[in-house]
Design a protein around this motif. Structure first.
Motif, PDB file in Angstrom:
ATOM      1  N   CYS A  71       0.693  -1.537   0.290  1.00 12.17           N
ATOM      2  CA  CYS A  71       0.072   0.457   0.183  1.00 12.17           C
ATOM      3  C   CYS A  71       0.867   0.803   0.022  1.00 12.17           C
ATOM      4  CB  CYS A  71      -0.952   0.096   1.413  1.00 12.17           C
ATOM      5  SG  CYS A  71      -0.134   0.315   2.629  1.00 12.17           S
ATOM      6  N   ALA A  72       0.620   2.031   0.290  1.00 12.34           N
ATOM      7  CA  ALA A  72       0.816   3.776  -0.520  1.00 12.34           C
ATOM      8  C   ALA A  72       0.568   4.295   1.137  1.00 12.34           C
ATOM      9  CB  ALA A  72       0.556   4.590  -1.025  1.00 12.34           C
ATOM     10  N   ASN A  73       0.576   3.943   2.138  1.00 11.59           N
ATOM     11  CA  ASN A  73       0.480   4.605   3.365  1.00 11.59           C
ATOM     12  C   ASN A  73       1.433   5.752   3.777  1.00 11.59           C
ATOM     13  OD1 ASN A  73      -2.637   4.199   3.119  1.00 11.59           O
ATOM     14  ND2 ASN A  73      -2.507   2.964   5.542  1.00 11.59           N
ATOM     15  N   PHE A  74       2.482   5.746   3.497  1.00  9.75           N
ATOM     16  CA  PHE A  74       3.811   6.032   3.636  1.00  9.75           C
ATOM     17  C   PHE A  74       4.254   7.100   3.138  1.00  9.75           C
ATOM     18  CE2 PHE A  74       4.848   2.524   0.108  1.00  9.75           C
ATOM     19  CZ  PHE A  74       5.301   4.462  -0.446  1.00  9.75           C
ATOM     20  N   LEU A  75       2.579   7.337   1.841  1.00 11.91           N
ATOM     21  CA  LEU A  75       3.602   8.780   1.141  1.00 11.91           C
ATOM     22  C   LEU A  75       3.221   9.381   2.293  1.00 11.91           C
ATOM     23  CD1 LEU A  75       2.706   7.647  -2.698  1.00 11.91           C
ATOM     24  CD2 LEU A  75       5.222   7.951  -1.275  1.00 11.91           C
ATOM     25  N   TYR A  76       3.496  10.930   1.971  1.00 16.34           N
ATOM     26  CA  TYR A  76       2.843  11.838   2.536  1.00 16.34           C
ATOM     27  C   TYR A  76       1.989  12.621   2.566  1.00 16.34           C
ATOM     28  CZ  TYR A  76       7.858  12.992   3.157  1.00 16.34           C
ATOM     29  OH  TYR A  76       8.921  12.724   3.806  1.00 16.34           O
ATOM     30  N   LYS A  77       0.152  13.203   3.365  1.00 15.26           N
ATOM     31  CA  LYS A  77      -0.605  13.083   2.780  1.00 15.26           C
ATOM     32  C   LYS A  77      -0.687  14.850   2.537  1.00 15.26           C
ATOM     33  CE  LYS A  77      -5.255  14.030   5.462  1.00 15.26           C
ATOM     34  NZ  LYS A  77      -5.614  13.824   6.386  1.00 15.26           N
ATOM     35  N   ASN A  78      -1.387  15.349   1.695  1.00 20.42           N
ATOM     36  CA  ASN A  78      -1.031  16.839   1.030  1.00 20.42           C
ATOM     37  C   ASN A  78      -2.767  17.326   1.435  1.00 20.42           C
ATOM     38  OD1 ASN A  78      -1.256  19.375  -0.942  1.00 20.42           O
ATOM     39  ND2 ASN A  78      -0.778  17.914  -2.277  1.00 20.42           N
ATOM     40  N   HIS A  79      -1.795  18.290   2.588  1.00 24.97           N
ATOM     41  CA  HIS A  79      -2.622  18.605   3.590  1.00 24.97           C
ATOM     42  C   HIS A  79      -3.221  20.138   2.846  1.00 24.97           C
ATOM     43  CE1 HIS A  79      -1.521  16.454   7.368  1.00 24.97           C
ATOM     44  NE2 HIS A  79      -1.125  16.399   6.817  1.00 24.97           N
ATOM     45  N   SER A  80      -2.849  20.878   2.232  1.00 25.05           N
ATOM     46  CA  SER A  80      -3.010  21.758   1.162  1.00 25.05           C
ATOM     47  C   SER A  80      -4.264  21.665   0.462  1.00 25.05           C
ATOM     48  CB  SER A  80      -2.023  22.443   0.265  1.00 25.05           C
ATOM     49  OG  SER A  80      -0.795  22.966   1.453  1.00 25.05           O
ATOM     50  N   MET A  81      -3.855  20.033  -0.410  1.00 30.89           N
ATOM     51  CA  MET A  81      -5.257  20.041  -1.093  1.00 30.89           C
ATOM     52  C   MET A  81      -6.188  19.943   0.053  1.00 30.89           C
ATOM     53  SD  MET A  81      -5.409  19.038  -3.701  1.00 30.89           S
ATOM     54  CE  MET A  81      -4.406  19.165  -5.061  1.00 30.89           C
ATOM     55  N   CYS A  82      -6.386  19.146   1.080  1.00 27.57           N
ATOM     56  CA  CYS A  82      -7.492  18.145   1.864  1.00 27.57           C
ATOM     57  C   CYS A  82      -7.875  19.545   2.190  1.00 27.57           C
ATOM     58  CB  CYS A  82      -6.373  18.169   3.146  1.00 27.57           C
ATOM     59  SG  CYS A  82      -6.395  15.538   2.320  1.00 27.57           S
ATOM     60  N   SER A  83      -7.008  21.392   2.474  1.00 23.36           N
ATOM     61  CA  SER A  83      -7.862  22.516   3.043  1.00 23.36           C
ATOM     62  C   SER A  83      -8.948  22.682   1.636  1.00 23.36           C
ATOM     63  CB  SER A  83      -6.754  22.869   3.086  1.00 23.36           C
ATOM     64  OG  SER A  83      -5.964  22.677   4.593  1.00 23.36           O
TER      65      SER A  83
END
Length: 263
Positions: A71-83
């Motif tokens: 899985c790709a859970n190790f990749l950074y969550k894009n918080h700017s996109m979430c905002s």
């Protein structure tokens, strides 16, 4: 031909709208962002052929695969996109997601260091000895002034919007005993230590608070993780400070999750 970024709230690969479940926006090392579902498939395909990296579909930059390669859970969550998703009013969870619709932005996935906002200290776990299922827990949870192997945790989805925090060094979970936490107290109370399995006392809800996060026990009502790291953040082999519980959340109960690699 579609252009990357032409639809900023949709995945360039599958054209589905980002959400905070299975299509959560995750960034490669080059910071090009795709949905978690597409990235999961890229990681699995690469792992099946023995590759140790995946390559960005836009610029071919490489990102090293971490973990079991499933899985790709190790990749950074894009918080700017979430905002941006939150501002658009279009946050949803994909069918089958273990994140409830009303708290989609609570869980943060991946491998992180847990940084206390008030003191700038990181949560540290010392679980020397074999992981075990003692009813009273074991080991030490305290603070550290830097990010090392003992300060890295995998955020493990535990169902119904809850998560566990598993140490990458010890394969043990953060455990909270909040039986004594009934009212706010200056020094905090309760016990925070380690456990070898993910049970009710090892499950937490990540609560977005004032641009940061509070970490609330799923088992004990209104019981939050608390850090007392008074004095300058420093580097000590045995750690320092106190990690315990508080009834309700304030400045000492606020955290940021710092994405880290498992290398």
């Amino acid at each position: 031909m579609a252009t990357y970024g032409a639809e900023p709230l949709s995945c360039f690969l599958c054209h589905n709208r980002f959400d905070l479940g299975a299509r959560e926006p995750r960034a490669l090392n080059c910071m090009h962002t795709f949905c978690l579902s597409c990235l999961d498939q890229m990681v699995r395909n690469a792992s099946r052929t023995g590759q140790t990296s995946i390559f960005c579909p836009v610029d071919q930059a490489s990102t090293t695969i971490q973990g079991a390669g499933c899985c790709a859970n190790f990749l950074y969550k894009n918080h700017s996109m979430c905002s941006l998703l939150a501002q658009s009013g279009g946050i949803t969870c994909s069918p089958g997601s273990d994140v409830p619709t009303k708290s989609c932005d609570s869980p943060v996935r991946g491998i992180v260091a847990i940084r206390n906002v008030q003191f700038g200290s990181y949560i540290r776990m010392d679980a020397k000895g074999p992981a075990r299922g003692a009813d009273c827990g074991y080991g030490i949870i305290n603070c550290q002034g830097y990010i090392g192997p003992w300060e890295k945790f995998e955020i493990v989805p535990a169902g119904n919007g809850t998560v566990g925090f598993r140490s990458m060094q010890w394969n043990s979970y953060i455990r909270m005993d909040g039986n004594s936490v009934k009212t706010p107290t200056g020094p905090g109370c309760g016990v925070v230590n380690c456990q070898g399995s993910l049970g009710p006392w090892e499950k937490f809800v990540i609560v977005p608070t004032s641009g940061h996060y509070a970490i609330r026990s799923a088992e004990f009502e209104n019981c939050y993780l608390r850090v007392d790291g008074q004095g300058p953040a420093r580097s000590e082999g045995s750690g320092y400070g106190i990690v315990n519980c508080q009834f309700g959340s304030g400045p000492w109960e606020l955290f940021d999750f710092v994405p880290v690699s498992n290398s």
